[in-house]
Write a protein that holds these residues in place. Sequence first.
Motif, mmCIF file in Angstrom:
data_model
loop_
_atom_site.group_PDB
_atom_site.id
_atom_site.type_symbol
_atom_site.label_atom_id
_atom_site.label_comp_id
_atom_site.label_asym_id
_atom_site.label_seq_id
_atom_site.Cartn_x
_atom_site.Cartn_y
_atom_site.Cartn_z
ATOM 1 N N PRO A 1 0.803 -1.229 0.000
ATOM 2 C CA PRO A 1 0.000 0.000 0.000
ATOM 3 C C PRO A 1 0.834 1.277 0.000
ATOM 4 O O PRO A 1 0.294 2.358 -0.260
ATOM 5 N N GLU A 2 2.127 1.169 0.272
ATOM 6 C CA GLU A 2 2.993 2.347 0.296
ATOM 7 C C GLU A 2 3.801 2.508 -0.986
ATOM 8 O O GLU A 2 4.640 3.407 -1.085
ATOM 9 N N ALA A 3 3.560 1.662 -1.980
ATOM 10 C CA ALA A 3 4.345 1.701 -3.213
ATOM 11 C C ALA A 3 3.953 2.889 -4.085
ATOM 12 O O ALA A 3 2.769 3.238 -4.190
ATOM 13 N N ALA A 4 4.933 3.499 -4.735
ATOM 14 C CA ALA A 4 4.677 4.543 -5.720
ATOM 15 C C ALA A 4 4.008 3.923 -6.940
ATOM 16 O O ALA A 4 4.414 2.863 -7.414
ATOM 17 N N TRP B 1 9.623 4.805 -13.143
ATOM 18 C CA TRP B 1 11.037 4.417 -13.103
ATOM 19 C C TRP B 1 11.077 2.931 -12.773
ATOM 20 O O TRP B 1 11.708 2.502 -11.836
ATOM 21 N N ASN B 2 10.283 2.186 -13.544
ATOM 22 C CA ASN B 2 10.162 0.740 -13.386
ATOM 23 C C ASN B 2 9.506 0.373 -12.059
ATOM 24 O O ASN B 2 9.756 -0.687 -11.497
ATOM 25 N N ASN B 3 8.639 1.271 -11.577
ATOM 26 C CA ASN B 3 7.911 1.037 -10.346
ATOM 27 C C ASN B 3 6.584 0.341 -10.635
ATOM 28 O O ASN B 3 6.263 0.036 -11.785
ATOM 29 N N LYS B 4 5.798 0.118 -9.616
ATOM 30 C CA LYS B 4 4.501 -0.541 -9.745
ATOM 31 C C LYS B 4 3.565 0.324 -10.585
ATOM 32 O O LYS B 4 3.518 1.547 -10.422
ATOM 33 N N GLN B 5 2.793 -0.318 -11.463
ATOM 34 C CA GLN B 5 1.958 0.437 -12.399
ATOM 35 C C GLN B 5 0.683 0.977 -11.756
ATOM 36 O O GLN B 5 0.310 2.117 -11.995
ATOM 37 N N ALA B 6 0.003 0.150 -10.977
ATOM 38 C CA ALA B 6 -1.308 0.541 -10.452
ATOM 39 C C ALA B 6 -1.677 -0.380 -9.304
ATOM 40 O O ALA B 6 -1.051 -1.435 -9.093
ATOM 41 N N GLN B 7 -2.714 -0.011 -8.581
ATOM 42 C CA GLN B 7 -3.192 -0.853 -7.497
ATOM 43 C C GLN B 7 -3.552 -2.243 -8.023
ATOM 44 O O GLN B 7 -4.178 -2.380 -9.084
#
Length: 929
Positions: free
Chosen positions: A335-338, A662-668
């Motif tokens: 839940p804290e991911a960008a 930046w190769n982070n999580k796309q969406a919930q």
Amino acid sequence: MQRRTPRNAFDRVRTSRRLFGFLKTASVCVLITGLLVPLTQTAASAAGTAASNDYCGGQCSDILPPGENGNATLAQILLNQAFGTQPAHAEDQLGPYANLATGYPALTDAKINTFFNDASFGVPADQIASTEKPGGRSDVTIVRDKKTGVPHITGTTRYGTEYGAGYAAGEDRLWLMDVFRHVGRGQLTGFAGGAAANQGLEQQFYRNAPYTEADLQAQIDNAVANSGDRGAQALADVKAYLDGINAYIDASDSGRYFPGEYDLTGHKDAITNAGTIEHFKVTDLVALASVIGSLFGSGGGGEVDNALSLIAAQSKYGVEEGTRVWESFRERNDPEAALTVHDGQSFPYATKPADAQGEALPDAGSVTQEPLVYDRTGSAATAAAKGMSTSAAKATLGSARRGMSNALVVSGKHTASGHPIAVFGPQTGYFAPQLLMLQEIQGPGLSARGASFAGLSMYVELGRGQDYSWSATTSGQDIIDTYAVELCQDDYHYLYRGTCTAMDKVEQKNSWKPTLADGTAAGSYTMRVWRTKYGPVQYRATVGGKKVAYTTLRSSYLHEADSIIGFQMLNDPDYVKGPADFQRAAQHINFTFNWFYADSQHTAYYNSGDNPVRATGVDAEFPVWARPAYEWKNWNGDGNTADYTPPAAHPNSVDQDYYISWNNKQAQDYTTASWGDGSVHRGDLLDDRVKKLVAAGGVTRTKLVQAMSDAAVADLRAEDVLPELLKVVDSAAVTDPTAAAAVSKLQAWVSSGAKRTETSAGSKTYANADAVRILDAWWPLLVKAEFEPGLGTDLYTALTHNLPVDEAPSAGHGPTGSHAGSSFQYGWWSYVDKDIRAVLGENVQGGLAHTYCGGGSLTACRDTLISTLKQAAGLTAAQVYPGDDQCSAGDQWCADSIAQRTLGGIKHGKISWQNRPTFQQVVEYTSHR
């Protein structure tokens, strides 16, 4: 002259006595001939005109180091190695690219093109360096500009336009294209020599894509057959493009200005010109595409490693608690991911099933990797004994973990002009010559400028159209599954839907002999891959005592050519007229990418890839049995086709306030295959800065470039984790003078912005150098001391195989290797952050299952941190930065520096570290069609 082990097949050019002897004795006529350019490429006198189809208003810019010219004659290579001279346009984009790291604080809109190229369509009359009619054709012209030498290809027929694109590709990247068509077939060593790096590259890619010539041709046939008129047009474009490449090969051969690497590797004779350069064919481009897709667009495949760490967790804690601990480290949906799509939309994919079905976890200690290399002779046997077959490759191209590319896109609602602004690009690594090449292509149904992978430049793959720009980042969602195939009869037969079926044996034998460029002695080996309907065999194991082979099946396997239709659409001005068209084009790309779009009115985002529809209950994280009940929905093993999730189920958005990636999580609820999508991710470096700009409003191109550049020189650990660590340490509680001095330096660094920047441009000395050194030394020590006592050595080690502890710029042991630029993608930043905040009693959402630092005691945690900090502070610069083939021990700046890894004969100097895309655009369109 003492020789050192070469990093690749061409480093020996630097020290080879034979080459320098040749330089002294070569005839003058050969040297002059080698320096000549084609006689058809003459200085232009034709007047340039402003492009009427350009709606960017002079506000589109791009950059691609080191330079557009990736070809060099033998004479140019020898002069470069002997005296450091550079062929024209070989590195003229490297300096401007490098200088942004120190120049961005004083940036203005007027200064942007000091650090970037003007990416407007066309070439002004006073900037035309040359024109040519390739192959003497009247239906295409290639104009090159004075500043960068980028080819601007204009055709009056579709065939002529694509012919010109192929000819320009040959002029700028022929040798690199040849290298990679051989990599894609597992034939690099036979072509370029048996150096360890060459062996590692061909082995890395052959294991994942062991295609036969028939497989390559079938991919072309299927892609064309399944794509109607666009498929037929794509095949016609490819054939025209190949005609252009082959015309250049013939012209450069007869004129003796072909790349000098052909001489150095024994394919051509420098004196007699004997030997041949093989023409390119359609299947070569599929082999090239398989390499690029494997490098940048195929997420997933870590199921066996996941299973091993889960088994270790269950062994430590028991099945129920071990699973809970494992899930907390996996951070599937933190839940804290960008997030890239942060407007609350949910896109469930590869989520954890309530009741997992079909799992085939290996018995503890039973997993072995399937052997790839057999029948080693000569230097191949020596390399095997020394363990050299993969290490060099992983330091350059072969890493399975490559975090790449970023994007910052702001809606017009928040900009000073009211028009969207984008700063984005792919991080494809730093090579000489670069994997990408720039071009502009204008012709019937084609209108674009930007970057394309060498050998696949019949279309621009990342760049701009008439009134829109697009770019991509690697997304990493899971399109690869591991199947446990049950063996029958022997180790090379398996059950396929109830029938005992023979595995296919695919082999590639390679042999090499010494060449001028490669001092490796003669040798040979055979690569062997066993293939099943469920993909190539990667591991052997037992499950419940039963022998199995673990195979990996990716949705793009046998479908490397399919994405050509999407790129064709992106280049077609009659197709892309707005964000919806852009998203539809991206849907035709089966590789795993995040795609971003900007025009004068809208922004958009779409996540591409053929996401397979998995059987109910299958957990994508772990191996499953190769049985019909657990196959992809409607999967056909003969052609590897299945049902895929519909476009609406992919993360997508139009006109969100801003996008970062930046190769982070796309969406919930959208689970990627990457570990580490948690509370601290390098995507936060962008998100924090862009969010602040958007809140203030009035965003400009300058401000967005500055946000990117500021993040590019930031140390993620120092910015987002170190402040929490210093809270625990509490300077007032530190009595040891060594530790106290270290705390003071670290605090000063954090207060100054936590950057890894030079004291002044070109100083090659870091500000806060001691603090940087201390954190580089401290991080791996503190992580081990924080987590290993609680996890136990076996589980701690297994988890580090899932996610490396550190990826600092100087970390040669990291996933992308040293001198690679790309940093801070993979590491235990989130784990440390969550654990330390838990110790401090702060609110933690999605925390770890246990508190590890000091067993949860603040006092004990403080003691752990202080003791490891003291140890780190006592390490010398030479111990922290031990030196390598590029740098002396203790040279901190050099340890961080970016090197253009040589894939040919020309070498370039190192530049200061910055964490940014290789090719990058800055765009703000002023109008729309």
